[in-house]
Design an enzyme around this catalytic site. Sequence first.
Site, PDB file in Angstrom:
ATOM      1  N   THR A  18       2.204   2.601   5.285  1.00  0.00           N
ATOM      2  CA  THR A  18       2.632   0.607   5.569  1.00  0.00           C
ATOM      3  C   THR A  18       1.878   0.279   4.656  1.00  0.00           C
ATOM      4  OG1 THR A  18       0.484   0.616   7.403  1.00  0.00           O
ATOM      5  CG2 THR A  18       2.825   1.728   8.258  1.00  0.00           C
ATOM      6  N   SER A  64       0.774  -1.289  -0.193  1.00  0.00           N
ATOM      7  CA  SER A  64      -0.125  -0.119   0.231  1.00  0.00           C
ATOM      8  C   SER A  64       0.654   1.241  -0.320  1.00  0.00           C
ATOM      9  CB  SER A  64      -0.855  -0.478   1.176  1.00  0.00           C
ATOM     10  OG  SER A  64      -1.780  -0.831   0.816  1.00  0.00           O
TER      11      SER A  64
END
Length: 401
Positions: A326, A85
């Site tokens: 993250t 991501s």
Amino acid sequence: MLAAATPAAAALPVPIPHALPAADRSGTDTHVQVQQALDAMVKAGAPGALARVDDTTGSWTLTSGTADLTTRRDIPHDARFRIASLTKGVVATTILRLAETGRLELDRPVATWLPGAIHDADRITVRRLLNHTSGLADYLDHPSFRDPQSYTRRTWQPQQLVALADGLPRAHPPGERFTYANAGYILLGLLIEKVTGNRLGDEIEHRVLRPAGMTRTRLPLTDPHLHGPHATGYLLPEGADATDPGALEPFTKINPSFAWAAYGLVSDARDVNRFYQALFSGRLIGPASLEQMRTAVDTRQAPVFPHYGLGLATAGLTCGEKWGGTGSIPGYVTFAFADRDGKRRMTISVNVQRNDPKAGEMLIHGVDALNRYFCGTPYPAGPVAGSMPAPAPVPHGRRTP
């Protein structure tokens, strides 16, 4: 997001340990402190972990554990990995660059450019896709994504992924609150291709990767291989015992088409740090656009990952919030954050994705490594209330910042 990782409520929260081991609190040197946190991640179930720091004093890389459980080889300092991501920050920056040139507008409905792409396309703005307030469901919640052994072996078209999400119940009306949805970023990838007439990978290369000097980063479409040096990625199958030495399955070779604009990029720690340096120093977008990227909504994951902007998440460290992201994808988990002007950057790569109830112990040591570098002290896990969500995006609907 835990990491993925991005802040969204986890269906099955992973408890944060009440305290970090006392042995991890010794030492004063930053390198020693970070090494202890990486070692703790490995002790808690990661095959290996790598951390790279870039700041005004130079660059340094530390590793712990192994790149491969069979060969026991060391983790290469320039290891490539799926950054998951963190891709969203790159895609969001591409969108902001297009907005700066007048090719699109953040507060216009996505139906302006992609009519009929989803239901309520006239009520969902580009901004709401960027900050996960669209109310869209996540295609990862569809039954087709229950088994990583299955969905990572087939080729997905972006329109298929959007259609799967569109067929699920909406989380809430557009704009009501934050709900992490990878489908929103698949739509953003389609939007970039629509307004430019070019492939997403080419636009990312032209508008972000090349200007930032990210020469080791690429967006694979269906290529299952990690080219260049890398650690073997692992996955803990659902229901497996994490303490069983043979429980982790090698999971490096996958068809990444299911991730695409949401979490499909492959990179290394040097390039990730270069991205945040270029972004936060103003080399990629102007001050007004950067301020918009940092205009955040609550994630309901305070205090660990409390806010999400436009493709960027925050980590709530003891010396203040740091911006970055993250990521989690079968095989790898990533943490990457920087200070406000991008002069201090840290990226952590772990070569396993685990979604078991004990994964939180491993993940909180990643937050601890960040805190030790940026703040000079261990992360105080003891007083933290709540839970440590599993990284996002992950199967079975468990997500976070």
